[in-house]
Design a protein around this motif. Structure first.
Motif, PDB file in Angstrom:
ATOM      1  N   LYS A  17       0.838  -1.196   0.000  1.00  0.00           N
ATOM      2  CA  LYS A  17       0.000   0.000   0.000  1.00  0.00           C
ATOM      3  C   LYS A  17       0.876   1.250   0.000  1.00  0.00           C
ATOM      4  N   PRO A  18       0.632   2.201  -0.938  1.00  0.00           N
ATOM      5  CA  PRO A  18       1.430   3.432  -0.946  1.00  0.00           C
ATOM      6  C   PRO A  18       1.106   4.296   0.277  1.00  0.00           C
ATOM      7  N   GLY A  19       2.020   5.212   0.584  1.00  0.00           N
ATOM      8  CA  GLY A  19       1.779   6.115   1.699  1.00  0.00           C
ATOM      9  C   GLY A  19       2.154   5.552   3.043  1.00  0.00           C
ATOM     10  N   SER A  20       3.030   4.520   3.060  1.00  0.00           N
ATOM     11  CA  SER A  20       3.478   3.927   4.318  1.00  0.00           C
ATOM     12  C   SER A  20       4.966   4.178   4.488  1.00  0.00           C
ATOM     13  N   VAL A  21       5.379   4.430   5.716  1.00  0.00           N
ATOM     14  CA  VAL A  21       6.793   4.651   5.997  1.00  0.00           C
ATOM     15  C   VAL A  21       7.581   3.348   5.897  1.00  0.00           C
ATOM     16  N   LEU A  22       6.919   2.205   6.040  1.00  0.00           N
ATOM     17  CA  LEU A  22       7.613   0.920   5.951  1.00  0.00           C
ATOM     18  C   LEU A  22       7.565   0.380   4.528  1.00  0.00           C
ATOM     19  N   LYS A  23       8.674  -0.196   4.134  1.00  0.00           N
ATOM     20  CA  LYS A  23       8.778  -0.802   2.808  1.00  0.00           C
ATOM     21  C   LYS A  23       8.585  -2.315   2.890  1.00  0.00           C
ATOM     22  N   SER A  24       9.220  -2.928   3.881  1.00  0.00           N
ATOM     23  CA  SER A  24       9.079  -4.373   4.068  1.00  0.00           C
ATOM     24  C   SER A  24       9.539  -4.735   5.478  1.00  0.00           C
ATOM     25  N   ILE A  25       9.145  -5.941   5.898  1.00  0.00           N
ATOM     26  CA  ILE A  25       9.522  -6.453   7.219  1.00  0.00           C
ATOM     27  C   ILE A  25       9.993  -7.896   7.055  1.00  0.00           C
ATOM     28  N   ASP A  26      11.195  -8.190   7.534  1.00  0.00           N
ATOM     29  CA  ASP A  26      11.720  -9.557   7.562  1.00  0.00           C
ATOM     30  C   ASP A  26      11.730 -10.029   9.012  1.00  0.00           C
ATOM     31  N   TRP A  27      11.360 -11.291   9.256  1.00  0.00           N
ATOM     32  CA  TRP A  27      11.493 -11.818  10.609  1.00  0.00           C
ATOM     33  C   TRP A  27      11.813 -13.303  10.589  1.00  0.00           C
ATOM     34  N   ASN A  28      12.379 -13.766  11.693  1.00  0.00           N
ATOM     35  CA  ASN A  28      12.736 -15.178  11.818  1.00  0.00           C
ATOM     36  C   ASN A  28      12.976 -15.500  13.293  1.00  0.00           C
ATOM     37  N   GLN A  29      12.885 -16.780  13.614  1.00  0.00           N
ATOM     38  CA  GLN A  29      13.167 -17.285  14.955  1.00  0.00           C
ATOM     39  C   GLN A  29      13.935 -18.592  14.853  1.00  0.00           C
ATOM     40  N   LEU A  30      14.866 -18.781  15.801  1.00  0.00           N
ATOM     41  CA  LEU A  30      15.588 -20.043  15.919  1.00  0.00           C
ATOM     42  C   LEU A  30      15.561 -20.458  17.378  1.00  0.00           C
ATOM     43  N   ALA A  31      15.046 -21.650  17.631  1.00  0.00           N
ATOM     44  CA  ALA A  31      14.888 -22.118  19.013  1.00  0.00           C
ATOM     45  C   ALA A  31      16.189 -22.680  19.560  1.00  0.00           C
ATOM     46  N   SER A  32      16.391 -22.462  20.842  1.00  0.00           N
ATOM     47  CA  SER A  32      17.402 -23.151  21.623  1.00  0.00           C
ATOM     48  C   SER A  32      16.683 -23.983  22.678  1.00  0.00           C
ATOM     49  N   ASN A  33      15.774 -23.311  23.408  1.00  0.00           N
ATOM     50  CA  ASN A  33      14.934 -24.026  24.369  1.00  0.00           C
ATOM     51  C   ASN A  33      13.886 -24.863  23.642  1.00  0.00           C
ATOM     52  N   ASN A  34      13.458 -25.931  24.266  1.00  0.00           N
ATOM     53  CA  ASN A  34      12.381 -26.751  23.720  1.00  0.00           C
ATOM     54  C   ASN A  34      11.309 -26.909  24.804  1.00  0.00           C
ATOM     55  N   PRO A  35      10.175 -26.192  24.662  1.00  0.00           N
ATOM     56  CA  PRO A  35       9.774 -25.370  23.515  1.00  0.00           C
ATOM     57  C   PRO A  35      10.444 -23.994  23.516  1.00  0.00           C
ATOM     58  N   LEU A  36      10.399 -23.345  22.347  1.00  0.00           N
ATOM     59  CA  LEU A  36      10.895 -21.989  22.168  1.00  0.00           C
ATOM     60  C   LEU A  36      10.229 -21.053  23.173  1.00  0.00           C
ATOM     61  N   GLU A  37      11.034 -20.256  23.890  1.00  0.00           N
ATOM     62  CA  GLU A  37      10.481 -19.343  24.896  1.00  0.00           C
ATOM     63  C   GLU A  37      10.296 -17.924  24.375  1.00  0.00           C
ATOM     64  N   ASP A  38      10.811 -17.625  23.187  1.00  0.00           N
ATOM     65  CA  ASP A  38      10.579 -16.324  22.549  1.00  0.00           C
ATOM     66  C   ASP A  38       9.248 -16.325  21.807  1.00  0.00           C
ATOM     67  N   SER A  39       8.660 -15.153  21.674  1.00  0.00           N
ATOM     68  CA  SER A  39       7.497 -14.964  20.799  1.00  0.00           C
ATOM     69  C   SER A  39       7.651 -13.616  20.099  1.00  0.00           C
ATOM     70  N   LEU A  40       6.889 -13.433  19.025  1.00  0.00           N
ATOM     71  CA  LEU A  40       6.882 -12.137  18.360  1.00  0.00           C
ATOM     72  C   LEU A  40       5.480 -11.833  17.858  1.00  0.00           C
ATOM     73  N   ALA A  41       5.201 -10.564  17.648  1.00  0.00           N
ATOM     74  CA  ALA A  41       3.902 -10.145  17.133  1.00  0.00           C
ATOM     75  C   ALA A  41       4.107  -8.916  16.270  1.00  0.00           C
ATOM     76  N   ILE A  42       3.500  -8.938  15.086  1.00  0.00           N
ATOM     77  CA  ILE A  42       3.582  -7.811  14.151  1.00  0.00           C
ATOM     78  C   ILE A  42       2.163  -7.526  13.676  1.00  0.00           C
ATOM     79  N   ALA A  43       1.767  -6.260  13.704  1.00  0.00           N
ATOM     80  CA  ALA A  43       0.394  -5.927  13.349  1.00  0.00           C
ATOM     81  C   ALA A  43       0.339  -4.560  12.677  1.00  0.00           C
ATOM     82  N   LYS A  44      -0.651  -4.419  11.811  1.00  0.00           N
ATOM     83  CA  LYS A  44      -0.931  -3.147  11.145  1.00  0.00           C
ATOM     84  C   LYS A  44      -2.162  -2.541  11.801  1.00  0.00           C
ATOM     85  N   LEU A  45      -2.091  -1.265  12.131  1.00  0.00           N
ATOM     86  CA  LEU A  45      -3.250  -0.598  12.718  1.00  0.00           C
ATOM     87  C   LEU A  45      -4.269  -0.288  11.634  1.00  0.00           C
TER      88      LEU A  45
END
Length: 464
Positions: A17-45
């Motif tokens: 969508k034009p008119g946004s300050v963001l161009k793109s978002i890259d994300w990734n996770q790699l677990a060490s703990n089992n289960p993974l103890e990190d989480s992430l959340a990305i949302a558009k208002l």
């Protein structure tokens, strides 16, 4: 094999969508703990131009981080004045944990209560002299962080204490707390007790970014980090840390902790660089065994979880807070991206290294595009120069199209002579009971800014 493991959780979101300050978002996770103890959340208002990006690093299990990833961004969105009138608060771009129906119902009920009362919360904070200098975005982040932690506490206490809760807590009149115990349903209430207590006894640190127009606002609780990557006037990459970690390595944070407790506790409140000798971050969500009154832990928590639930030298709680540090930054055309990551990345790479790697990754991406000649007459010398620049770019061609994956690869496999594929394979094939000794969970979000948008947002005088 190593590459498939690294790329298993990667995602790229292109902002179309034009008119946004963001161009793109890259994300990734790699677990060490089992289960993974990190989480992430990305949302558009719902204005389609503003974004919330959060990284949550859990400890003592994944429960608290997963709950934050599911709930916190909605609380922030509801706290923003422009969002308050909308029923569609945001569009979640990352999957969230699906909890049992009883838990989902509880969370929906609690959010509705928050949404209905959030304007009162904002007014209360606005009357706080320390908050008068804050704008609405800063207040929204502060309000949502503290209210979310308060709700995690109240939810756990409600099912732990039942009817006695009103005698233990000073109830806040604005909360229409549902008396769950008045409607007895033992099997449901047992599920709710175990789930809410599990979340309350685990913990998580968090960094959340609100990005809108040319404004970047960071809320940080704990030891995740946000780092801005920018191009200096001489064309070199620069790294700007947005905030400081809340650990014993931060002198101002240590002084804050000491100031909140009697001098007689100086030797015990911080031992072995940990809170009460146990907890590394000095701010966190959850971890209510560092927050609740001692008699609550003794009477209700110890019978369920055992003596270890009460830390040694527990004299003047609360020792821990989820109150975030707020950092504001006005974006300029020189600002190219922001990296938000859990400490699993920062333990292995410095902010300067991270920014340089992402910057080189950007160059590699550009170099791999189709070669197009400029309009008009072009000399052989100019074409040769373009081809030479392309060859230099191709020599830096990244193995990964995703910048977050690129960072994880270099964090694990970088040596003085370059990437070591054997080292990478070894670190990715360690058994579960050993891997945590070598690395932590890693979660990374890389958000790229649209330079053209930022150029247009400059005051007219700055563009001339």
């Amino acid at each position: 094999m190593a590459t498939s493991i690294l790329q298993a959780n990667e995602k790229i979101y292109e902002v179309m969508k034009p008119g946004s300050v963001l161009k793109s978002i890259d994300w990734n996770q790699l677990a060490s703990n089992n289960p993974l103890e990190d989480s992430l959340a990305i949302a558009k208002l719902c204005d389609n131009r503003s974004y919330l990006l959060g990284v949550f690093d859990g400890h003592g299990g994944p429960a608290c981080a997963r709950v934050l990833a599911k709930r916190l961004l909605s609380y922030i969105a509801a706290s923003l004045p422009s969002q308050h009138v909308s029923s569609l608060l945001l569009e979640q771009m990352t999957p969230t944990t699906e909890f049992r129906p009883e838990i989902e119902s509880l969370y929906a009920h609690e959010f509705n209560q928050y949404h209905a009362s959030v304007s009162h919360l904002r007014d209360t904070l606005s009357n706080d002299e320390s908050q008068c200098s804050m704008d609405s975005t800063e207040r929204a982040l502060l309000t949502a962080f503290e209210a979310m932690d308060q709700q995690l506490s109240e939810e756990a206490l409600a099912f732990l204490l039942g009817p006695e809760m009103s005698e233990i807590l000073q109830r806040v009149p604005r909360w229409d707390w549902k008396p769950w115990w008045a409607d007895a349903f033992p099997s449901r209430d047992k599920v709710l007790q175990l789930s809410t207590l599990s979340t309350a006894m685990s913990g998580a640190v968090a960094t959340v970014a609100h990005i809108s127009s040319n404004n970047l606002v960071i809320a940080n609780t704990g030891d995740c980090q946000a780092v801005l990557g920018y191009l200096s006037e001489d064309g070199t990459w620069g790294a700007l840390k947005l905030g400081k970690e809340h650990t014993s390595e931060n002198p101002s944070e240590v002084e804050r902790l000491y100031s909140e407790h009697p001098r007689s506790e100086r030797d015990t409140v911080l031992r072995m660089d940990r809170l009460l000798g146990q907890l590394m971050p000095l701010r966190a969500f959850g971890d209510f065994r560092f927050k609740w009154p001692r008699h609550v832990l003794e009477k209700w928590v110890i019978p369920v979880l055992g003596e270890s639930a009460l830390p040694q030298n527990y004299k003047t709680p609360p020792y821990l807070s989820a109150r975030p540090e707020i950092i504001k930054h006005t974006l300029s055309p020189r600002d190219k991206f922001v990296v938000i990551a859990s400490d699993g990345l920062w333990d292995l790479l410095s902010p300067t290294q991270v920014v340089r790697l992402v910057g080189e990754h950007m160059s590699g991406r550009v170099a791999l595009g189709p070669l197009t000649l400029p309009p008009g007459d072009v000399t052989l010398e100019e074409i040769n120069k373009m081809l030479q620049q392309r060859r230099e770019g191709l020599s830096k061609r990244p193995l990964d199209t995703n910048a977050a994956t690129h960072l994880i690869r270099h964090a694990l496999a970088s040596t003085e002579t370059g990437l070591d594929p054997d080292r990478l394979s070894e670190l990715l094939s360690l058994p579960d009971d050993v891997v945590r000794l070598f690395r932590d969970d890693i979660t990374i979000v890389v958000s790229y800014f649209d330079t053209d948008y930022l150029l247009k947002s400059l005051p007219q005088s700055n563009q001339e």
